[in-house]
Design a protein around this motif. Structure first.
Motif, PDB file in Angstrom:
ATOM      1  N   ARG A  20       0.834  -1.205   0.000  1.00 52.25           N
ATOM      2  CA  ARG A  20       0.000   0.000   0.000  1.00 52.25           C
ATOM      3  C   ARG A  20       0.868   1.254   0.000  1.00 52.25           C
ATOM      4  N   ALA A  21       1.942   1.225   0.790  1.00 51.11           N
ATOM      5  CA  ALA A  21       2.844   2.385   0.859  1.00 51.11           C
ATOM      6  C   ALA A  21       3.545   2.617  -0.467  1.00 51.11           C
ATOM      7  N   THR A  22       3.957   1.542  -1.138  1.00 50.40           N
ATOM      8  CA  THR A  22       4.637   1.679  -2.431  1.00 50.40           C
ATOM      9  C   THR A  22       3.681   2.237  -3.481  1.00 50.40           C
ATOM     10  N   ARG A  23       2.460   1.700  -3.525  1.00 49.75           N
ATOM     11  CA  ARG A  23       1.475   2.218  -4.474  1.00 49.75           C
ATOM     12  C   ARG A  23       1.204   3.702  -4.219  1.00 49.75           C
ATOM     13  N   ALA A  24       1.057   4.055  -2.942  1.00 48.15           N
ATOM     14  CA  ALA A  24       0.789   5.452  -2.594  1.00 48.15           C
ATOM     15  C   ALA A  24       1.949   6.347  -2.991  1.00 48.15           C
ATOM     16  N   TYR A  61       2.322  -2.466 -10.061  1.00 45.16           N
ATOM     17  CA  TYR A  61       1.188  -1.788  -9.452  1.00 45.16           C
ATOM     18  C   TYR A  61       0.253  -1.137 -10.463  1.00 45.16           C
ATOM     19  N   PHE A  62       0.774  -0.747 -11.608  1.00 42.95           N
ATOM     20  CA  PHE A  62      -0.032  -0.055 -12.613  1.00 42.95           C
ATOM     21  C   PHE A  62       0.218  -0.661 -13.987  1.00 42.95           C
ATOM     22  N   ASP A  73      -5.555   6.209  -4.504  1.00 40.32           N
ATOM     23  CA  ASP A  73      -5.495   4.932  -3.782  1.00 40.32           C
ATOM     24  C   ASP A  73      -6.467   3.968  -4.437  1.00 40.32           C
ATOM     25  N   ALA A  74      -5.959   3.147  -5.349  1.00 37.59           N
ATOM     26  CA  ALA A  74      -6.815   2.264  -6.137  1.00 37.59           C
ATOM     27  C   ALA A  74      -7.426   1.140  -5.309  1.00 37.59           C
ATOM     28  N   ALA A 103     -13.238   5.451   8.049  1.00 33.13           N
ATOM     29  CA  ALA A 103     -11.954   4.788   8.290  1.00 33.13           C
ATOM     30  C   ALA A 103     -10.966   5.092   7.178  1.00 33.13           C
ATOM     31  N   GLU A 104     -11.438   5.135   5.940  1.00 35.83           N
ATOM     32  CA  GLU A 104     -10.561   5.437   4.808  1.00 35.83           C
ATOM     33  C   GLU A 104     -10.130   6.895   4.790  1.00 35.83           C
ATOM     34  N   LEU A 105     -10.952   7.754   5.355  1.00 34.72           N
ATOM     35  CA  LEU A 105     -10.685   9.197   5.311  1.00 34.72           C
ATOM     36  C   LEU A 105     -10.072   9.714   6.607  1.00 34.72           C
TER      37      LEU A 105
END
Length: 226
Positions: A20-24, A61-62, A73-74, A103-105
């Protein structure tokens, strides 16, 4: 055996957090570079270098360069759908949606600058804006399906809903309007919360604005006093 299971779960959670951190990091690098130079001039190589990873990692990731600009954040949509499906039975569909989105926000205030830059990039590149709108519509449809699955089950659902058989179609039709309406209203509520807070961030914390918007929805949108 229990220790092994717990260790495996911890390692799995760590891997997910790293992914998640790498994608972000890649999405943020893409947005910042595009805001500075224009999306058309940004390359996969530049995005990867700015995020400190290889081009090969980028494509883990893409699928394409443009995908990095479309949604910051896909995976957020999948997490929200899972939270809605698995929320406690005591929560109404609206409450389950509210809590999943909150939670997401939770870190929305830290994302303010990135959101602003993202909007700037999209409005400067119409084809990216169209793709982003399409992605949001797809997320909304998936959210409606999660709500429908929860309603059909009468409570929490622990797995992605399976494709409906022909015998389920009539029952699905009866549930079609409410889940779609709720997903659409909730998405609009989030956008309204973000826009209101971004215009006057000094007045209240973002999550306070968000909770107020959903409280108005739960109350049936009563007109404010004159």
């Amino acid at each position: 055996m229990q220790d092994v299971k717990e260790k495996g779960a911890a390692q799995g959670g760590l891997r997910e957090r790293k992914k998640r951190a790498t994608r972000a990091a890649l999405a943020e690098a893409a947005v910042r570079l595009a805001a500075e130079h224009g999306a058309e001039k940004v390359t996969v190589e530049a995005i990867s270098a700015a995020a400190g990873v290889s081009v090969r990692t980028f494509f883990n990731y893409f699928d394409t360069r443009d995908d990095a600009f479309v949604v910051i954040d896909a995976d957020a949509g999948a997490r929200i759908r899972r939270s809605v499906r698995e929320a406690p039975a005591a929560l109404s569909p609206l409450e389950a949606l509210r809590d999943a989105m909150a939670a997401e926000l939770a870190e929305a205030e830290q994302q303010h600058e990135l959101w602003r830059l993202h909007a700037q990039v999209l409005h400067a590149s119409p084809h990216l804006l169209v793709r982003t709108l399409g992605a949001h519509l797809a997320d909304e449809t998936g959210l409606a399906e999660a709500v429908a699955a929860r309603i059909r089950a009468g409570g929490p659902v622990t797995a992605e809903p399976a494709s409906a058989s022909s015998s389920d179609e009539e029952r699905r039709g009866a549930l079609d309007l409410y889940p779609r309406l709720l997903a659409g209203v909730a998405s609009t509520a989030v956008r309204t919360s973000v826009e209101h807070w971004c215009a006057r961030p000094e007045e209240a914390a973002f999550l306070d604005v968000f909770q107020e918007v959903f409280a108005l929805l739960a109350a049936g949108l009563p007109a404010p006093p004159a």
